[in-house]
Design an enzyme around this catalytic site. Structure first.
Site, PDB file in Angstrom:
ATOM      1  N   CYS A 191      17.121 -14.677  16.257  1.00 45.35           N
ATOM      2  CA  CYS A 191      18.252 -14.059  16.950  1.00 45.35           C
ATOM      3  C   CYS A 191      19.056 -13.164  16.015  1.00 45.35           C
ATOM      4  O   CYS A 191      18.908 -11.948  16.024  1.00 45.35           O
ATOM      5  CB  CYS A 191      19.152 -15.144  17.556  1.00 45.35           C
ATOM      6  SG  CYS A 191      18.389 -16.040  18.920  1.00 45.35           S
ATOM      7  N   ARG A 193       0.885 -26.906  23.703  1.00 46.66           N
ATOM      8  CA  ARG A 193       2.314 -27.049  23.993  1.00 46.66           C
ATOM      9  C   ARG A 193       2.503 -27.695  25.367  1.00 46.66           C
ATOM     10  O   ARG A 193       3.306 -28.619  25.531  1.00 46.66           O
ATOM     11  CB  ARG A 193       3.000 -25.688  23.942  1.00 46.66           C
ATOM     12  CG  ARG A 193       4.455 -25.663  24.412  1.00 46.66           C
ATOM     13  CD  ARG A 193       5.373 -26.447  23.511  1.00 46.66           C
ATOM     14  NE  ARG A 193       6.774 -26.219  23.859  1.00 46.66           N
ATOM     15  CZ  ARG A 193       7.766 -26.994  23.469  1.00 46.66           C
ATOM     16  NH1 ARG A 193       7.531 -28.062  22.709  1.00 46.66           N
ATOM     17  NH2 ARG A 193       9.014 -26.728  23.807  1.00 46.66           N
ATOM     18  N   THR A 198      16.163 -11.515  24.678  1.00 44.29           N
ATOM     19  CA  THR A 198      17.095 -10.539  24.118  1.00 44.29           C
ATOM     20  C   THR A 198      16.390  -9.202  23.888  1.00 44.29           C
ATOM     21  O   THR A 198      15.339  -9.145  23.251  1.00 44.29           O
ATOM     22  CB  THR A 198      17.664 -11.043  22.779  1.00 44.29           C
ATOM     23  OG1 THR A 198      18.263 -12.314  22.993  1.00 44.29           O
ATOM     24  CG2 THR A 198      18.698 -10.081  22.235  1.00 44.29           C
ATOM     25  N   VAL A 221      14.018 -21.772  24.248  1.00 45.74           N
ATOM     26  CA  VAL A 221      14.884 -21.325  25.333  1.00 45.74           C
ATOM     27  C   VAL A 221      14.372 -21.828  26.673  1.00 45.74           C
ATOM     28  O   VAL A 221      15.122 -22.388  27.478  1.00 45.74           O
ATOM     29  CB  VAL A 221      14.986 -19.788  25.357  1.00 45.74           C
ATOM     30  CG1 VAL A 221      15.777 -19.315  26.565  1.00 45.74           C
ATOM     31  CG2 VAL A 221      15.623 -19.284  24.076  1.00 45.74           C
ATOM     32  N   ASP A 261       3.238 -21.665  30.287  1.00 48.25           N
ATOM     33  CA  ASP A 261       3.115 -21.233  28.895  1.00 48.25           C
ATOM     34  C   ASP A 261       1.639 -20.984  28.606  1.00 48.25           C
ATOM     35  O   ASP A 261       0.771 -21.661  29.174  1.00 48.25           O
ATOM     36  CB  ASP A 261       3.673 -22.293  27.942  1.00 48.25           C
ATOM     37  CG  ASP A 261       4.022 -21.728  26.571  1.00 48.25           C
ATOM     38  OD1 ASP A 261       5.222 -21.578  26.280  1.00 48.25           O
ATOM     39  OD2 ASP A 261       3.088 -21.426  25.802  1.00 48.25           O
ATOM     40  N   ARG A 310      10.587 -19.764  12.366  1.00 50.21           N
ATOM     41  CA  ARG A 310      10.416 -18.339  12.643  1.00 50.21           C
ATOM     42  C   ARG A 310      11.433 -17.485  11.885  1.00 50.21           C
ATOM     43  O   ARG A 310      12.625 -17.726  11.936  1.00 50.21           O
ATOM     44  CB  ARG A 310      10.542 -18.066  14.146  1.00 50.21           C
ATOM     45  CG  ARG A 310       9.359 -18.546  14.970  1.00 50.21           C
ATOM     46  CD  ARG A 310       9.570 -18.291  16.437  1.00 50.21           C
ATOM     47  NE  ARG A 310      10.683 -19.090  16.956  1.00 50.21           N
ATOM     48  CZ  ARG A 310      11.173 -18.965  18.190  1.00 50.21           C
ATOM     49  NH1 ARG A 310      10.675 -18.059  19.007  1.00 50.21           N
ATOM     50  NH2 ARG A 310      12.157 -19.741  18.592  1.00 50.21           N
ATOM     51  N   THR A 355      11.250 -12.156  21.521  1.00 44.68           N
ATOM     52  CA  THR A 355      11.245 -10.709  21.277  1.00 44.68           C
ATOM     53  C   THR A 355      11.446 -10.486  19.772  1.00 44.68           C
ATOM     54  O   THR A 355      12.570 -10.269  19.319  1.00 44.68           O
ATOM     55  CB  THR A 355      12.348 -10.000  22.079  1.00 44.68           C
ATOM     56  OG1 THR A 355      13.569 -10.751  21.981  1.00 44.68           O
ATOM     57  CG2 THR A 355      11.968  -9.872  23.541  1.00 44.68           C
TER      58      THR A 355
END
Length: 425
Positions: free
Chosen positions: A265, A36, A125, A13, A31, A336, A90
């Site tokens: 999600c 990364r 979220t 995102v 981050d 994930r 989240t």
């Protein structure tokens, strides 16, 4: 006020958003993962969300005064920002309870450099109320500043669809909100500068939070419905995809297909809404029923594979199955919360030797997350069965005869293979 933006979290995102804002603003991407950040500063995105040449076009050094993106793990590099956008994950725990630790940590990081007049926008979220009930107290405690007097908050839920090169971040209408009407307008104007699809200013942060969490809950329930249909039609010896194709000729029939529902999600967000509902004394029935149905599909697929093997007199114990794909969705390297591991686990319970081939998934990440060995190259062995679990485009032209024994089965979870298969969900 000249906006200097800090994006907290550079994953699926955060990075596309940081890249987009960097075309109009001075942006710092933060981050906690040093590898990364190092990768991104060389112009490489292993998530495949941003093309490398597109990323390189906006990158700049820390002391470069031009517009662009600089990525860092140093908190001091974000202290000059006046807008902070939090895009951390989240997830849920093993009991499907929300884990807000990444949000707390990100809020603490921002609070260390928060100044009067700054705006903190959350994109992660959450359940309705989480931003103001969970995140704002952390910002106040660590910064010593007062909410809606010294600093302000906004919420603009992410709508990124990993692996989707058509519906990119700027082409998805953005819901925005603010902790005061004026801040709401400022947050909306900020996003309107880069989101070509437009924005929708919600009246409150809670409304924006609720809108996001029900988007994925609705999809989850719809997929659960067609998963249940697939189970029924399999018993009736009816091809589910033929039924859906026929029903889809009606203009208002919703085009959902059966399959494994994981990811960060759809497979997670309904639990956030369910927990909040239970906290206020309501036990959600449809939401949790949909989750139970979708969470059961891994064991169902495994049992169907075994039934097909038995029908063809293939000895189950000690047999070799090739799993095509382990990511949570097609054409995306994200593993994930993938439900493919449920299929693998159940097949192993039958005594089956399972090999995993996924050209996009990082084998080290798969091993770390699930203790499952995967490879990026097609094995040269021949297998008693092949399970087409993820519809990567790389599988479209696979020579199944080269990897299958003479007496073997092919099970197509997504029903997307253009060849005769023994089973499909």
């Amino acid at each position: 006020m000249n906006k200097k933006i800090a994006i907290i979290g550079l994953g699926y995102v955060g990075l596309p958003l940081a890249r987009l804002f960097a075309t109009k603003y001075d942006v710092v991407g933060f981050d906690i993962n040093q590898s990364r950040v190092d990768e991104l500063m060389t112009g490489v995105d292993s998530t495949l969300e941003v093309e490398n040449d597109v990323l390189k076009a906006v990158l700049k050094t820390s002391n470069d005064s031009r517009l662009g993106l600089y990525c860092t793990t140093d908190v001091e590099d974000i202290e000059k920002a006046n807008v902070y956008i939090v895009t951390v994950p989240t997830p849920v725990d093993k009991n499907n309870r929300p884990i807000l630790t990444p949000l707390y940590k990100a809020s603490e990081t921002v609070a260390k450099v928060l100044k009067k007049g700054d705006i903190v926008v959350y994109e992660s979220t959450v359940y309705p109320g989480a931003t103001e009930e969970e995140c704002v107290p952390v910002l106040e405690k660590v910064s010593g500043l007062v909410y809606n007097e010294d600093f302000y908050v906004g919420y603009s839920p992410e709508r990124i669809n990993p692996g989707d090169k058509k519906h990119t971040v700027e082409k998805i209408l953005k819901v925005t909100s603010g902790s005061t009407p004026e801040i709401g307008k400022q947050v909306d104007a900020l996003y309107k500068e880069v989101i070509t699809a437009g924005t929708h200013l919600a009246p409150t942060i809670k409304v924006a939070e609720a809108a996001k969490v029900i988007e994925n809950a609705q999809r989850d329930i719809n997929i659960a419905f067609v998963n249940e249909l697939a189970k029924i039609f399999n018993k009736l010896d009816i091809n589910t995809h033929d039924v859906l194709e026929a029903a889809g000729t009606k203009w208002n029939f919703l085009p959902f297909t059966p399959g494994l529902v994981g990811g960060h999600c759809i497979g997670v967000d309904p639990y956030y809404l369910a927990q909040k509902a239970q906290e206020v004394g309501y036990h959600p029935e449809i939401i949790l029923a949909g989750r139970r149905m979708n969470d059961s599909m891994g064991s169902y697929v495994a049992s169907e594979v075994v039934k097909l093997m038995l029908a063809k007199d293939i000895p189950v114990k000690g047999s070799k199955i090739l799993m095509l794909g382990i990511t949570f969705k097609e054409n995306c390297p994200d593993v994930r919360n993938t439900k493919v591991v449920d299929v693998i686990s159940n097949l192993k319970d039958y005594g089956i030797d399972v090999s995993v081939y996924d050209p996009l998934a990082n084998p080290e990440e798969v091993m770390y997350e699930y203790q499952v060995t995967s490879v990026n190259e097609l094995p040269k062995d021949r297998f008693d069965g092949v399970v087409h679990a993820v519809s990567h485009k790389e599988f479209n032209h696979l020579n199944f005869e080269s990897i299958s024994k003479q007496n073997s089965i092919i099970y197509d979870v997504k029903g997307s293979l253009k060849l005769n298969v023994d089973g499909k969900l």
